[in-house]
Design a protein around this motif. Structure first.
Motif, PDB file in Angstrom:
ATOM      1  N   ARG A  47       0.792  -1.418  -0.026  1.00  0.00           N
ATOM      2  CA  ARG A  47       0.045   0.005  -0.010  1.00  0.00           C
ATOM      3  C   ARG A  47       0.728   1.082  -0.103  1.00  0.00           C
ATOM      4  O   ARG A  47       0.582   2.335  -0.557  1.00  0.00           O
ATOM      5  CB  ARG A  47      -0.748  -0.015   1.138  1.00  0.00           C
ATOM      6  CG  ARG A  47      -2.119  -0.652   1.078  1.00  0.00           C
ATOM      7  CD  ARG A  47      -3.099  -0.747   2.333  1.00  0.00           C
ATOM      8  NE  ARG A  47      -4.130  -1.515   2.077  1.00  0.00           N
ATOM      9  CZ  ARG A  47      -5.022  -1.844   2.921  1.00  0.00           C
ATOM     10  NH1 ARG A  47      -4.760  -1.922   4.361  1.00  0.00           N
ATOM     11  NH2 ARG A  47      -6.199  -2.838   2.798  1.00  0.00           N
ATOM     12  N   LEU A  79      -4.078  -4.973  -4.915  1.00  0.00           N
ATOM     13  CA  LEU A  79      -2.999  -3.849  -5.015  1.00  0.00           C
ATOM     14  C   LEU A  79      -2.197  -3.877  -6.248  1.00  0.00           C
ATOM     15  O   LEU A  79      -1.304  -3.112  -6.393  1.00  0.00           O
ATOM     16  CB  LEU A  79      -2.329  -4.065  -3.614  1.00  0.00           C
ATOM     17  CG  LEU A  79      -3.054  -3.687  -2.276  1.00  0.00           C
ATOM     18  CD1 LEU A  79      -2.084  -3.907  -1.184  1.00  0.00           C
ATOM     19  CD2 LEU A  79      -3.620  -2.210  -2.378  1.00  0.00           C
ATOM     20  N   THR A 126      -1.018  -3.340  -9.730  1.00  0.00           N
ATOM     21  CA  THR A 126      -1.041  -1.980 -10.668  1.00  0.00           C
ATOM     22  C   THR A 126      -0.688  -2.621 -12.020  1.00  0.00           C
ATOM     23  O   THR A 126      -1.100  -2.086 -13.139  1.00  0.00           O
ATOM     24  CB  THR A 126      -0.243  -1.057 -10.500  1.00  0.00           C
ATOM     25  OG1 THR A 126       1.049  -1.523 -10.439  1.00  0.00           O
ATOM     26  CG2 THR A 126      -0.453  -0.381  -8.802  1.00  0.00           C
TER      27      THR A 126
END
Length: 252
Positions: free
Chosen positions: A172, A215, A217
């Motif tokens: 994160r 998470l 990308t």
């Protein structure tokens, strides 16, 4: 001659529970033992057969307990089918504080629930080969001090920084691309890749966990070049890691 207590200690270190309690792990073979000693791992004791060439092992430190044993005794304590002349017990290094981790500025790996010791050891060896110096592991990833992991690294454990932590908060706070190999990803050979980022590799059976998947990308796919109807369902995670790392390194 090995005592019962020495044999009992060595055999107990096959279990993570006892490795954690004693703060010790086992390594075998001149290559693995030598690499760990040269990297600064602190030995507890070393057991070697007469034919072992200790000249290749930097064991001149005065506080090392070095014992000469017979081939039969080595077979009794070894975790290998074919023992390799020397077995050493090392102290487990103090782990890094996982609450204050910083991601490196280059490519690193994150293992999300990779549970097979052979796979984890092979991935550490792959990272070493491709010059990737940092691996982050989820708590349910196989223990790197498992004898099978240590052996599969073939000494690369001495060259790679491995940290166990909760991957979700780590990812994160990442400011670099987070790559993951997924069945719904885009062809890795057709996608732009960066010099820095985190490559996430998932569990052997279930892949990347749902929390970590959210998470990612940049979803990547290693394409199947077999056009026949019957083919392998998936790649072994260590093989997939090697292909992925190779493509990143080939670009840069």
């Amino acid at each position: 001659m090995l005592s019962k207590n020495q044999i009992k200690l060595i055999k107990s270190l096959e279990s993570k529970k006892f490795r954690k309690r004693e703060g010790l792990f086992v390594a075998e073979g001149p290559k693995v033992v030598g690499d760990l000693l040269r990297a600064g791992y602190q030995p507890h004791s070393i057991y070697a057969t007469p034919q072992c060439s200790l000249s290749n092992i930097p064991c001149s430190t005065s506080n090392i307990q070095l014992s000469t044993i017979t081939d039969d005794e080595l077979h009794r304590i070894s975790f290998l089918q074919h023992p390799q002349e020397v077995l050493a017990i090392f102290h487990i290094p103090t782990p890094l504080d996982s609450s204050n981790l910083h991601l490196p500025s280059d490519i690193c790996l994150a293992l999300d629930g990779v549970q097979d010791p052979g796979n984890v050891g092979t991935i550490i060896r792959i990272a070493d080969w491709f010059g990737i110096s940092h691996i982050f592991c989820s708590p349910d990833t196989a223990d790197i001090y498992n004898p099978k992991v240590v052996q599969a690294t073939m000494g690369s454990l001495a060259h790679i920084s491995v940290t166990y932590c909760d991957l979700v908060p780590l990812l994160r706070k990442a400011t670099v691309p987070i790559y993951g190999t997924l069945l719904d990803g885009q062809d890795i050979y057709q996608q732009p890749l960066s010099r820095e980022g985190i490559i996430v590799m998932g569990n052997e059976g279930n892949g990347i966990s749902s929390e970590v998947r959210q998470l990612i990308t940049n979803k990547l796919l290693i394409p199947n070049f077999n056009k026949n109807s019957e083919t392998a369902e998936s790649l072994n995670v260590a093989i997939a890691t090697a292909i992925t790392c190779s493509e990143f390194c080939r670009r840069f």
